[in-house]
Design an enzyme around this catalytic site. Structure first.
Site, PDB file in Angstrom:
ATOM      1  N   GLY A  46     111.904  93.075  31.373  1.00  0.00           N
ATOM      2  CA  GLY A  46     111.921  91.827  30.927  1.00  0.00           C
ATOM      3  C   GLY A  46     112.556  91.254  30.254  1.00  0.00           C
ATOM      4  O   GLY A  46     112.741  91.529  28.632  1.00  0.00           O
ATOM      5  N   GLN A  51     114.894  86.219  22.739  1.00  0.00           N
ATOM      6  CA  GLN A  51     115.446  88.147  22.471  1.00  0.00           C
ATOM      7  C   GLN A  51     116.940  87.640  22.160  1.00  0.00           C
ATOM      8  O   GLN A  51     117.089  88.758  21.926  1.00  0.00           O
ATOM      9  CB  GLN A  51     114.979  89.100  23.276  1.00  0.00           C
ATOM     10  CG  GLN A  51     113.241  88.600  23.079  1.00  0.00           C
ATOM     11  CD  GLN A  51     112.604  90.406  24.197  1.00  0.00           C
ATOM     12  OE1 GLN A  51     112.863  89.853  25.572  1.00  0.00           O
ATOM     13  NE2 GLN A  51     112.900  91.018  23.985  1.00  0.00           N
ATOM     14  N   CYS A 102     108.633  97.170  24.603  1.00  0.00           N
ATOM     15  CA  CYS A 102     109.489  95.355  23.896  1.00  0.00           C
ATOM     16  C   CYS A 102     111.145  95.860  23.852  1.00  0.00           C
ATOM     17  O   CYS A 102     110.807  96.771  23.009  1.00  0.00           O
ATOM     18  CB  CYS A 102     108.881  95.078  23.344  1.00  0.00           C
ATOM     19  SG  CYS A 102     109.490  93.420  22.699  1.00  0.00           S
ATOM     20  N   LEU A 103     111.631  95.431  24.392  1.00  0.00           N
ATOM     21  CA  LEU A 103     113.450  95.666  24.286  1.00  0.00           C
ATOM     22  C   LEU A 103     113.618  94.991  22.868  1.00  0.00           C
ATOM     23  O   LEU A 103     114.633  95.845  22.040  1.00  0.00           O
ATOM     24  CB  LEU A 103     114.581  94.913  24.450  1.00  0.00           C
ATOM     25  CG  LEU A 103     114.315  95.538  25.920  1.00  0.00           C
ATOM     26  CD1 LEU A 103     115.122  94.611  26.722  1.00  0.00           C
ATOM     27  CD2 LEU A 103     114.484  97.373  26.315  1.00  0.00           C
ATOM     28  N   HIS A 144     103.611  88.918  28.412  1.00  0.00           N
ATOM     29  CA  HIS A 144     104.165  89.663  27.696  1.00  0.00           C
ATOM     30  C   HIS A 144     105.418  88.718  27.333  1.00  0.00           C
ATOM     31  O   HIS A 144     105.950  88.029  26.388  1.00  0.00           O
ATOM     32  CB  HIS A 144     104.805  91.147  28.029  1.00  0.00           C
ATOM     33  CG  HIS A 144     105.357  91.369  26.971  1.00  0.00           C
ATOM     34  ND1 HIS A 144     105.610  92.608  26.067  1.00  0.00           N
ATOM     35  CD2 HIS A 144     107.162  91.410  26.704  1.00  0.00           C
ATOM     36  CE1 HIS A 144     106.397  93.272  25.150  1.00  0.00           C
ATOM     37  NE2 HIS A 144     107.101  92.844  25.579  1.00  0.00           N
ATOM     38  N   GLU A 145     106.156  88.500  28.516  1.00  0.00           N
ATOM     39  CA  GLU A 145     107.296  87.763  28.040  1.00  0.00           C
ATOM     40  C   GLU A 145     106.948  86.354  27.948  1.00  0.00           C
ATOM     41  O   GLU A 145     107.900  85.249  26.739  1.00  0.00           O
ATOM     42  CB  GLU A 145     108.006  87.206  29.507  1.00  0.00           C
ATOM     43  CG  GLU A 145     108.883  88.546  29.724  1.00  0.00           C
ATOM     44  CD  GLU A 145     109.274  89.513  29.228  1.00  0.00           C
ATOM     45  OE1 GLU A 145     110.131  89.481  28.393  1.00  0.00           O
ATOM     46  OE2 GLU A 145     109.331  90.624  29.149  1.00  0.00           O
ATOM     47  N   HIS A 148     107.008  85.486  24.670  1.00  0.00           N
ATOM     48  CA  HIS A 148     108.024  85.571  23.290  1.00  0.00           C
ATOM     49  C   HIS A 148     108.328  83.959  23.340  1.00  0.00           C
ATOM     50  O   HIS A 148     108.478  83.546  22.079  1.00  0.00           O
ATOM     51  CB  HIS A 148     109.466  86.152  24.468  1.00  0.00           C
ATOM     52  CG  HIS A 148     109.547  87.840  23.941  1.00  0.00           C
ATOM     53  ND1 HIS A 148     109.160  88.289  22.621  1.00  0.00           N
ATOM     54  CD2 HIS A 148     109.448  88.847  24.806  1.00  0.00           C
ATOM     55  CE1 HIS A 148     109.220  89.658  22.684  1.00  0.00           C
ATOM     56  NE2 HIS A 148     109.360  89.510  24.229  1.00  0.00           N
TER      57      HIS A 148
END
Ligand code: NI
Length: 182
Positions: A46, A51, A102-103, A144-145, A148
């Site tokens: 994701g 991000q 997470c990236l 989660h996304e 952000h």
């Protein structure tokens, strides 16, 4: 198609609140393509637009679950999903743990509790509206996304002690990488 640079904590852009997408057009679809390419390359399941430095309410996901659920080594099935201006309409009262990463917090993982079922509404890349009940990894990943979009990272859900541990490990990993690169 282009690979985009993924911002990492503590980049202040990650703390911005993303603004609604006003128009689903070709420019947005180019960004979506680039986000998918960046997410697959990372690799991740994701990615929110913020991000990659674009604080708009847009995220892409592909759980890439194995073809055979009993064999984690079987080839992943590609199922790209786009969420524009997503909203959570309701959620269950039952929280379940899931080990998240997470990236923007590379190589760090920790257990986070979230509702196991949500009802969500969003637009797709054609501007079509969808409303669905989601559960499992899809529900976890969307929550989660969507965090952000509010400038929230999964580490914010941890106790201070746990969060400090994760950030310390992250700093250590970065230092080791730096030494190897030098
Ligand atoms: Ni993330």
């Amino acid at each position: 198609m282009a690979l985009l640079r993924i911002l990492e904590t503590p980049d202040p852009v990650l703390r911005q609140i993303s603004t609604p997408v006003e128009k689903v057009d070709d420019e947005l679809r180019t960004l979506i393509e680039d986000m998918f390419e960046t997410m697959y390359d990372a690799p991740g399941i994701g990615l929110a637009a913020v991000q990659v430095g674009v604080p708009k309410r847009l995220l892409v996901m592909d759980l890439q679950e194995p073809e055979n659920p009993d064999d984690p080594e079987s080839p992943p099935v590609k199922e790209p999903r786009v969420f524009i201006n997503p909203e959570i309409l309701s959620h269950s009262d039952h929280d379940v743990p899931y080990t998240e990463g997470c990236l923007s917090v590379p190589d760090q993982y920790a257990e986070v509790m979230r509702p196991d079922r949500i009802r969500a509404r969003w637009l797709d890349e054609q501007g079509e509206s969808h409303e669905e009940d989601l559960d499992g990894l899809l529900a976890v990943c969307l929550q989660h996304e969507m965090d952000h979009l509010e400038g929230v990272l999964f580490i914010d859900h941890l106790s201070k002690l746990k969060r400090d541990m994760v950030l310390k490990k992250l700093a250590k990993t970065r230092k080791e990488r730096g030494l190897r690169a030098a």
